[in-house]
Design a protein around this motif. Structure first.
Motif, mmCIF file in Angstrom:
data_model
loop_
_atom_site.group_PDB
_atom_site.id
_atom_site.type_symbol
_atom_site.label_atom_id
_atom_site.label_comp_id
_atom_site.label_asym_id
_atom_site.label_seq_id
_atom_site.Cartn_x
_atom_site.Cartn_y
_atom_site.Cartn_z
ATOM 1 N N PRO A 177 -18.608 88.317 28.314
ATOM 2 C CA PRO A 177 -19.343 87.335 29.128
ATOM 3 C C PRO A 177 -19.583 86.028 28.353
ATOM 4 N N GLY A 178 -19.324 84.924 29.014
ATOM 5 C CA GLY A 178 -19.589 83.621 28.425
ATOM 6 C C GLY A 178 -18.486 83.073 27.551
ATOM 7 N N GLU A 179 -17.445 83.865 27.283
ATOM 8 C CA GLU A 179 -16.373 83.398 26.410
ATOM 9 C C GLU A 179 -15.161 82.935 27.213
ATOM 10 N N VAL A 180 -14.491 81.936 26.651
ATOM 11 C CA VAL A 180 -13.243 81.438 27.229
ATOM 12 C C VAL A 180 -12.104 81.857 26.301
ATOM 13 N N SER A 181 -11.112 82.530 26.847
ATOM 14 C CA SER A 181 -9.959 82.983 26.069
ATOM 15 C C SER A 181 -8.691 82.354 26.644
ATOM 16 N N LEU A 182 -7.799 81.954 25.759
ATOM 17 C CA LEU A 182 -6.488 81.457 26.154
ATOM 18 C C LEU A 182 -5.441 82.448 25.659
ATOM 19 N N VAL A 183 -4.668 83.007 26.576
ATOM 20 C CA VAL A 183 -3.654 84.002 26.249
ATOM 21 C C VAL A 183 -2.285 83.346 26.396
ATOM 22 N N VAL A 184 -1.518 83.342 25.310
ATOM 23 C CA VAL A 184 -0.222 82.665 25.283
ATOM 24 C C VAL A 184 0.880 83.710 25.144
ATOM 25 N N LEU A 213 -6.179 92.669 27.515
ATOM 26 C CA LEU A 213 -6.646 91.613 28.411
ATOM 27 C C LEU A 213 -7.970 92.005 29.067
ATOM 28 N N LEU A 214 -8.119 93.285 29.390
ATOM 29 C CA LEU A 214 -9.386 93.753 29.964
ATOM 30 C C LEU A 214 -10.515 93.605 28.953
ATOM 31 N N ASP A 215 -10.222 93.805 27.673
ATOM 32 C CA ASP A 215 -11.238 93.592 26.637
ATOM 33 C C ASP A 215 -11.706 92.137 26.632
ATOM 34 N N LEU A 216 -10.767 91.198 26.788
ATOM 35 C CA LEU A 216 -11.140 89.781 26.821
ATOM 36 C C LEU A 216 -11.968 89.465 28.062
ATOM 37 N N LEU A 217 -11.680 90.138 29.165
ATOM 38 C CA LEU A 217 -12.445 89.922 30.396
ATOM 39 C C LEU A 217 -13.825 90.559 30.333
ATOM 40 N N ASP A 218 -14.065 91.343 29.306
ATOM 41 C CA ASP A 218 -15.362 91.993 29.108
ATOM 42 C C ASP A 218 -16.192 91.260 28.056
ATOM 43 N N GLU A 260 -3.436 94.061 40.572
ATOM 44 C CA GLU A 260 -3.452 95.475 40.976
ATOM 45 C C GLU A 260 -4.680 96.188 40.425
ATOM 46 N N ALA A 261 -5.179 95.698 39.284
ATOM 47 C CA ALA A 261 -6.368 96.296 38.675
ATOM 48 C C ALA A 261 -7.657 95.792 39.312
ATOM 49 N N GLY A 262 -7.541 94.901 40.306
ATOM 50 C CA GLY A 262 -8.713 94.449 41.044
ATOM 51 C C GLY A 262 -9.228 93.074 40.679
ATOM 52 N N PHE A 263 -8.510 92.349 39.821
ATOM 53 C CA PHE A 263 -8.952 91.025 39.411
ATOM 54 C C PHE A 263 -8.226 89.950 40.214
ATOM 55 N N LYS A 264 -8.902 88.827 40.401
ATOM 56 C CA LYS A 264 -8.307 87.689 41.093
ATOM 57 C C LYS A 264 -7.759 86.713 40.058
ATOM 58 N N ALA A 265 -6.483 86.434 40.144
ATOM 59 C CA ALA A 265 -5.829 85.481 39.238
ATOM 60 C C ALA A 265 -5.483 84.231 40.038
ATOM 61 N N ARG A 266 -6.015 83.098 39.587
ATOM 62 C CA ARG A 266 -5.813 81.840 40.305
ATOM 63 C C ARG A 266 -4.908 80.920 39.511
ATOM 64 N N ARG A 267 -3.916 80.340 40.169
ATOM 65 C CA ARG A 267 -2.977 79.435 39.521
ATOM 66 C C ARG A 267 -3.657 78.095 39.228
ATOM 67 N N GLU A 311 -11.310 85.337 36.119
ATOM 68 C CA GLU A 311 -12.729 85.305 35.773
ATOM 69 C C GLU A 311 -13.385 86.637 36.109
ATOM 70 N N HIS A 312 -14.312 87.052 35.234
ATOM 71 C CA HIS A 312 -15.002 88.327 35.450
ATOM 72 C C HIS A 312 -16.327 88.317 34.705
ATOM 73 N N ASP A 313 -17.441 88.398 35.451
ATOM 74 C CA ASP A 313 -18.781 88.484 34.870
ATOM 75 C C ASP A 313 -19.018 87.429 33.788
ATOM 76 N N GLY A 314 -18.633 86.189 34.070
ATOM 77 C CA GLY A 314 -18.898 85.100 33.134
ATOM 78 C C GLY A 314 -17.829 84.881 32.090
ATOM 79 N N ALA A 315 -16.852 85.760 32.028
ATOM 80 C CA ALA A 315 -15.734 85.577 31.093
ATOM 81 C C ALA A 315 -14.587 84.877 31.818
ATOM 82 N N LYS A 316 -13.902 83.984 31.107
ATOM 83 C CA LYS A 316 -12.721 83.314 31.642
ATOM 84 C C LYS A 316 -11.531 83.577 30.731
#
Length: 288
Positions: free
Chosen positions: A253-260, A246-251, A278-285, A32-37
């Motif tokens: 806000p308000g959108e939900v993306s599913l990456v397969v 993937l960083l584009d998808l995290l940018d 490593e890029a500073g994002f938290k990834a939760r299982r 999650e980042h600034d409202g994006a999932k």
């Protein structure tokens, strides 16, 4: 008495429903980042018949997503078979790079599958390896159908969701085609040497995927020790190349993306989850 009968029937129905609960928990993360999932789902590209639909929590995430991303545009891939064949026949061909022992071993194996021993001679070794791998599954006792990615891609097209490709078909072909001849041959002959274990290995992969056991997945999928160049080209370098997308998808806000993506891209050295961290994002299982 009637109440006892009704209670018995209700308990029986509840037990039946409970038995049908899908306990599969494939590798799945959320960032999650600034409202994006952004959800990252590990895929297997071939599933046994009857394995679809996916577990309810995965189907719910798909329904909630406005964007669905895949390794490549699968629709484009089906229309560019000629390009794939061209890339598989424009350099050193299998018949020119195998030694006598390798040629004999491959010939014996192909004959055991009922395939002419020269079937792959006119192709490069990497393409022969891909084809041979599918051949071993076709001769398994189980019946296999489309995998997670093909299933969700066709649904996303019908549902009108935004489709994103993390790489082009040319990028994916290059990951195989750019391998040295020696690595291509070593990979193919490794498959030939373990052909009698292919069904068992793939069953182990499916079981590890369904349970979400990352250590077992990594052990089954990783060719790092026996084929380091293959591991680097097919997994690590591609993982790095996907991060900007993937960083584009995290940018958003308000959108939900599913990456397969293939489950192998979410485990082991240099995996996508680790690179995002490593890029500073938290990834939760997510386990359900």
């Amino acid at each position: 008495m009637r109440r006892l009968v009704a209670l018995s029937l209700a308990l029986g129905l509840a037990a039946s429903v409970a038995a049908q609960v899908d306990a599969r928990r494939p590798p799945l993360y959320v960032v999650e980042h600034d409202g994006a999932k952004v959800y990252l789902l590990g895929s297997v590209h071939v599933l046994p018949e009857g394995a679809l639909p996916l577990p309810r929590h995965v189907e719910a995430l798909y329904a909630a997503a406005s964007v669905v991303a895949f390794e490549i545009d699968l629709a484009e891939a089906t229309t560019r078979v000629g390009d794939l064949m061209g890339a598989a026949t424009d350099e050193a061909l299998l018949r020119d790079v195998l030694d006598d022992a390798q040629r004999d071993s491959l010939a014996v194996s192909l004959r055991s599958f009922g395939v002419p021993e020269t079937a792959f001679d006119g192709f490069e070794p990497w393409f022969a390896g891909m084809s041979y791998g599918m051949l071993t599954l076709q001769h398994d006792d189980r019946v296999y159908g489309e995998g997670v990615d093909a299933y969700l891609f066709s649904r996303a097209e019908i549902d009108g969701k935004e489709l994103v490709a993390l790489e082009t078909l040319d990028d994916q072909i290059a990951a195989f085609d750019d391998l040295s001849d020696a690595s291509q041959v070593a990979y193919l002959m490794g498959l030939v040497g373990s052909a009698d274990q292919a069904g068992t290995t793939f069953a182990a992969l499916l079981d590890a995927w369904a349970s979400g056991d990352e250590d077992r997945l990594s052990a089954v999928l990783s060719d790092e020790l026996s084929h380091p160049e293959v591991f680097e080209s097919l997994l690590v370098r591609r993982n790095r190349a996907w991060i900007p997308g993937l960083l584009d998808l995290l940018d958003r806000p308000g959108e939900v993306s599913l990456v397969v993506v293939g489950a192998g891209h979410l485990v082991g050295r240099g995996n996508v989850v680790a690179l995002l961290r490593e890029a500073g994002f938290k990834a939760r299982r997510i386990t359900g």
